[in-house]
Design a protein around this motif. Structure first.
Motif, PDB file in Angstrom:
ATOM      1  N   ASP A 119       0.882  -1.169   0.000  1.00  0.00           N
ATOM      2  CA  ASP A 119       0.000   0.000   0.000  1.00  0.00           C
ATOM      3  C   ASP A 119       0.918   1.217   0.000  1.00  0.00           C
ATOM      4  OD1 ASP A 119      -1.446   2.230   1.204  1.00  0.00           O
ATOM      5  OD2 ASP A 119      -3.008   0.808   1.786  1.00  0.00           O
ATOM      6  N   GLY A 122      -0.378   6.619  -1.983  1.00  0.00           N
ATOM      7  CA  GLY A 122      -1.326   7.284  -1.081  1.00  0.00           C
ATOM      8  C   GLY A 122      -1.589   8.746  -1.359  1.00  0.00           C
ATOM      9  N   PRO A 123      -1.680   9.153  -2.638  1.00  0.00           N
ATOM     10  CA  PRO A 123      -1.943  10.577  -2.894  1.00  0.00           C
ATOM     11  C   PRO A 123      -3.412  10.889  -2.621  1.00  0.00           C
ATOM     12  CG  PRO A 123      -2.046   9.401  -4.955  1.00  0.00           C
ATOM     13  CD  PRO A 123      -1.672   8.382  -3.898  1.00  0.00           C
ATOM     14  N   ASN A 124      -3.711  12.157  -2.499  1.00  0.00           N
ATOM     15  CA  ASN A 124      -5.092  12.573  -2.323  1.00  0.00           C
ATOM     16  C   ASN A 124      -5.596  13.199  -3.608  1.00  0.00           C
ATOM     17  OD1 ASN A 124      -5.184  11.775   0.439  1.00  0.00           O
ATOM     18  ND2 ASN A 124      -3.920  13.558   0.904  1.00  0.00           N
ATOM     19  N   HIS A 159      -4.060   3.204  -2.966  1.00  0.00           N
ATOM     20  CA  HIS A 159      -4.920   3.667  -1.859  1.00  0.00           C
ATOM     21  C   HIS A 159      -5.132   5.193  -1.872  1.00  0.00           C
ATOM     22  CE1 HIS A 159      -7.211   2.599   1.684  1.00  0.00           C
ATOM     23  NE2 HIS A 159      -6.796   3.725   2.222  1.00  0.00           N
ATOM     24  N   GLY A 161      -6.615   8.837  -1.558  1.00  0.00           N
ATOM     25  CA  GLY A 161      -7.458   9.582  -0.626  1.00  0.00           C
ATOM     26  C   GLY A 161      -8.554  10.252  -1.449  1.00  0.00           C
ATOM     27  N   GLU A 270      -9.975   5.081  -0.803  1.00  0.00           N
ATOM     28  CA  GLU A 270     -10.819   5.017   0.392  1.00  0.00           C
ATOM     29  C   GLU A 270     -12.276   4.787  -0.006  1.00  0.00           C
ATOM     30  OE1 GLU A 270     -10.042   8.509   2.759  1.00  0.00           O
ATOM     31  OE2 GLU A 270      -7.884   8.211   2.636  1.00  0.00           O
ATOM     32  N   TYR A 324     -10.775   8.020   8.616  1.00  0.00           N
ATOM     33  CA  TYR A 324      -9.615   7.500   7.876  1.00  0.00           C
ATOM     34  C   TYR A 324      -9.358   6.042   8.258  1.00  0.00           C
ATOM     35  CZ  TYR A 324      -4.586   7.564   6.447  1.00  0.00           C
ATOM     36  OH  TYR A 324      -3.348   7.328   5.898  1.00  0.00           O
ATOM     37  N   ASP A 328      -9.441   2.296   6.347  1.00  0.00           N
ATOM     38  CA  ASP A 328      -8.282   1.396   6.347  1.00  0.00           C
ATOM     39  C   ASP A 328      -8.655   0.000   6.842  1.00  0.00           C
ATOM     40  OD1 ASP A 328      -5.831   2.126   5.206  1.00  0.00           O
ATOM     41  OD2 ASP A 328      -5.501   3.658   6.739  1.00  0.00           O
ATOM     42  N   THR A 348       4.147   5.076   4.644  1.00  0.00           N
ATOM     43  CA  THR A 348       3.757   6.467   4.859  1.00  0.00           C
ATOM     44  C   THR A 348       4.852   7.142   5.687  1.00  0.00           C
ATOM     45  OG1 THR A 348       2.715   6.341   7.040  1.00  0.00           O
ATOM     46  CG2 THR A 348       1.335   5.722   5.151  1.00  0.00           C
ATOM     47  N   GLN A 352       2.745   8.694  10.963  1.00  0.00           N
ATOM     48  CA  GLN A 352       1.526   7.866  11.057  1.00  0.00           C
ATOM     49  C   GLN A 352       1.786   6.548  11.790  1.00  0.00           C
ATOM     50  OE1 GLN A 352      -1.179   7.585   7.721  1.00  0.00           O
ATOM     51  NE2 GLN A 352      -0.436   9.464   6.804  1.00  0.00           N
ATOM     52  N   PHE A 356      -1.002   3.574  12.582  1.00  0.00           N
ATOM     53  CA  PHE A 356      -0.996   2.206  12.047  1.00  0.00           C
ATOM     54  C   PHE A 356      -0.930   1.161  13.158  1.00  0.00           C
ATOM     55  CE2 PHE A 356      -0.208   4.192   7.909  1.00  0.00           C
ATOM     56  CZ  PHE A 356      -1.132   3.480   7.163  1.00  0.00           C
TER      57      PHE A 356
HETATM   58  N1  ARG Z   1      -3.762   9.593   1.770  1.00  0.00           N
HETATM   59  C1  ARG Z   1      -3.055   9.369   2.990  1.00  0.00           C
HETATM   60  C2  ARG Z   1      -2.387  10.669   3.429  1.00  0.00           C
HETATM   61  O1  ARG Z   1      -2.259  11.588   2.645  1.00  0.00           O
HETATM   62  C3  ARG Z   1      -2.021   8.295   2.884  1.00  0.00           C
HETATM   63  C4  ARG Z   1      -2.577   6.922   2.646  1.00  0.00           C
HETATM   64  C5  ARG Z   1      -1.706   5.844   3.193  1.00  0.00           C
HETATM   65  N2  ARG Z   1      -2.298   4.531   3.121  1.00  0.00           N
HETATM   66  C6  ARG Z   1      -3.218   4.049   3.923  1.00  0.00           C
HETATM   67  N3  ARG Z   1      -3.714   2.869   3.699  1.00  0.00           N
HETATM   68  N4  ARG Z   1      -3.662   4.740   4.953  1.00  0.00           N
HETATM   69  O2  ARG Z   1      -1.961  10.752   4.565  1.00  0.00           O
END
Ligand code: ARG
Length: 589
Positions: A119, A122-124, A159, A161, A270, A324, A328, A348, A352, A356
């Motif tokens: 995974d 992880g861009p948004n 994954h 966002g 997500e 969030y 997950d 990440t 984080q 996790f």
């Molecule tokens: N989009 C998340 C962020 O900008 C990171 C995602 C990481 N992956 C996950 N499964 N939470 O922080």
């Protein structure tokens, strides 16, 4: 193929046994006194207690059995009972020769394949990639490639966002700016337009604008929350508009990741698990795992051995909204159902880490995963500028990844196109490859958890521990091999022989033999930096050899072919390393 040290150990074990001692005493390690010997065995010291005998006597007994050994050129007993060893050229070269004929140069490949999900990325959606996204993409891609190279099944999932308030904010702001859009007409029942009413540049401006606005303007914040709610409850126009946002954003993301040679098997996000959340929540309640605390639904995840406070994992907020970690957890559930992986690895920022920890504990406690499914978080450090603070643009803004890559490409083009006999097109092609190696190697050569300084001048240098230096070395090897072929030589005729011409030649072979251990280690620890370190040492060893040895001008044909075979092996190994790191070398530069 057995590892080099194990093979040497086997020689010692046989000698211990022949001399009437336990063969397990015959372990060989790299010498901690390289000035005295290459390897050593301290088994006689351990044997002294066991056999109530002076260690020197045991060592002498063992050394006597090794007198005729083909593996060692020197076996020396030193008081009080150490056995100092040097390996014979025949054994060293023989091992390298066997490596050159083995699948993947002598790696131990798994009897049973395991399956992995990585995974990463992880861009948004609707937010441009910035330099902070580099590490997840680059390290994740490498980890994925290493696992695949080691013979396992692996899937990379980006994954995205793409759900929650961040989407509501964009939609609410679009509604302010373009209230006439058909998406906002609740009575509309027809098809929605196929063209999006905005560009990616619009989105990139809208998101930060809306985000800032929501912090100052409570009314707008309510609008955004209402939009989020409408989106999540499936209002047609909102879903259609959201889809447009995702499409526009994802095609831009694809372009950016392509430029980094980063490829995802899955483009889930997500939002993918939105519909399975209610079922999972029910399951957690029924199982007695989740309970209401201050209106919110939570699962306790603290453990007796905790030295720091690990707060409960919140599954639903008091207004019933998911978070969030809800997505997950639901994603873990879906991944188990669909792929039943042996391991899921997350990449990440290390901030984080606690997050996790909570998610993993919760997934374990609620039995979303099997006992033998490993959940691993690789938390990486920050990319800093030369001032030691998070990397910024010259005017202090966040550095967009796209611009950073473009700048480095330009800089590389500048270097490559001056003084070289290359067409503009070729120079562009080559500089892109070198720039990519500069960026990726610059990142990957650092231990993931550590912060590092993104030093463009250093990363793009052709000297030192850099990507361009590695490529330069590989190109040099390629060009020697090509010349050999142009002169009528055949690579198939070249084999590695027992002859070692000089200490540089020997040093190169000594570097090659640690390939299998290094690669397996990098895999076990999911640590690409170990491959970088190996590659750098290998490049140095090759370059010293190259400078000190006439290769193509070697008069002894057999020796020349031997050299060429060693070069071919060095190239093959270097290319596999680069494949695992996620970049490759041009044919010339
Ligand atoms: N989009 C998340 C962020 O900008 C990171 C995602 C990481 N992956 C996950 N499964 N939470 O922080």
């Amino acid at each position: 193929m057995e590892k080099y040290l194990i093979e040497l150990g086997n020689e010692l074990a046989a000698a211990f046994k022949e001399a009437g001692y336990d063969e397990n005493l015959g372990k060989v390690t790299v010498s901690n006194r390289p000035d005295l010997c290459e390897y050593q065995c301290n088994g006689a010291m351990a044997g002294a207690k066991l056999y109530k005998k002076a260690p020197i006597m045991i060592a002498n007994d063992v050394a006597a059995r090794l007198a005729d050994s083909k593996a060692f050129s020197k076996v020396e007993v030193v008081p009080p009972g150490f056995i100092n060893l040097n390996v014979s050229d025949t054994f060293l070269a023989g091992y390298v020769q066997r490596m050159s004929k083995s699948e993947k140069y002598g790696l131990t490949l798994p009897e049973v394949k395991k399956s992995y999900i990585i995974d990463y990325g992880g861009p948004n959606v609707a937010k441009p990639l910035h330099v902070g996204h580099l590490r997840s993409a680059v390290i994740g891609e490498s980890v994925k490639r290493i696992i695949k190279y080691m013979g396992h099944d692996v899937i990379g999932d980006i994954h995205l966002g793409d759900w929650g308030l961040q989407m509501g904010l964009v939609i609410a702001e679009l509604k302010v700016r373009q209230p006439e859009l058909i998406y906002f007409d609740d009575s509309y029942e027809g098809e929605y337009p196929s063209e999006a009413p905005f560009t990616v540049a619009d989105l990139e401006e809208i998101y930060p604008f809306a985000s800032a606005k929501s912090k100052q303007d409570p009314e707008f914040k309510d609008e955004a929350m209402a939009a989020t709610f409408k989106l999540q409850s499936g209002v047609r126009g909102y879903r259609a508009l959201w889809q447009q946002i995702c499409n526009v954003s994802v095609s831009d993301l694809k372009k950016n990741y392509d430029n980094l040679n980063v490829n995802f098997e899955l483009w889930n996000g997500e939002s993918t698990v939105h519909d399975v959340i209610p079922g999972m929540v029910e399951y957690m309640k029924e199982g007695g795992y989740a309970y209401i605390s201050d209106g919110a639904l939570v699962v306790d995840v603290k453990e007796e051995t905790d030295v720091k406070e690990v707060p409960p994992c919140m599954i639903l907020k008091s207004d019933g909204a998911s978070l969030y970690n809800t997505t997950d957890l639901a994603t873990i559930q879906e991944r188990m159902k669909e792929y039943n992986p042996d391991m899921i690895v997350y990449l990440t920022d290390k901030r984080q880490e606690l997050y996790f920890e909570q998610v993993f504990r919760c997934a374990r406690k609620t039995k979303l995963v099997n006992d033998n499914t490993k959940l691993v978080h690789i938390g990486f450090g920050t990319v800093n500028g030369k001032d030691g603070k998070p990397f910024k643009t010259r005017d202090g803004g966040v550095m967009r990844l796209e611009y950073l890559i473009r700048d480095i490409n330009d800089q590389m083009y500048e270097k490559i196109s001056t003084g070289r006999d290359m067409s503009e097109e070729e120079a562009k092609e080559v500089s892109k490859k070198v720039a990519l190696a500069a960026i990726k190697y610059g990142d990957l050569s650092n231990q993931a958890a550590k912060d590092y300084i993104f030093d463009v001048d250093r990363f793009t240098s052709f000297e030192g521990d850099t990507g361009p230096y590695i490529l330069y070395t590989v190109v040099r090897i390629k060009s020697i091999l090509n010349k050999f072929i142009e002169n009528g030589g055949k690579l198939e005729d070249c084999i590695i022989t027992d002859a070692i011409a000089n200490s540089y030649h020997k040093n190169l072979l000594m570097n090659l033999i640690s390939y299998n251990v290094t690669m397996e280690n990098a895999f076990e620890e999911l640590a690409p930096h170990k491959i970088c370190a190996f590659l750098y040492d290998l490049a140095n060893a090759f370059n010293s050899f190259y400078h000190e040895t006439k290769i193509l001008a070697e008069e002894d044909e057999e020796m020349k072919k031997n050299y060429i075979a060693v070069l071919k092996l060095t190239l093959g190994i270097a290319e596999d390393c680069m494949e695992c790191l996620g970049f490759d070398a041009p044919d010339k530069m």
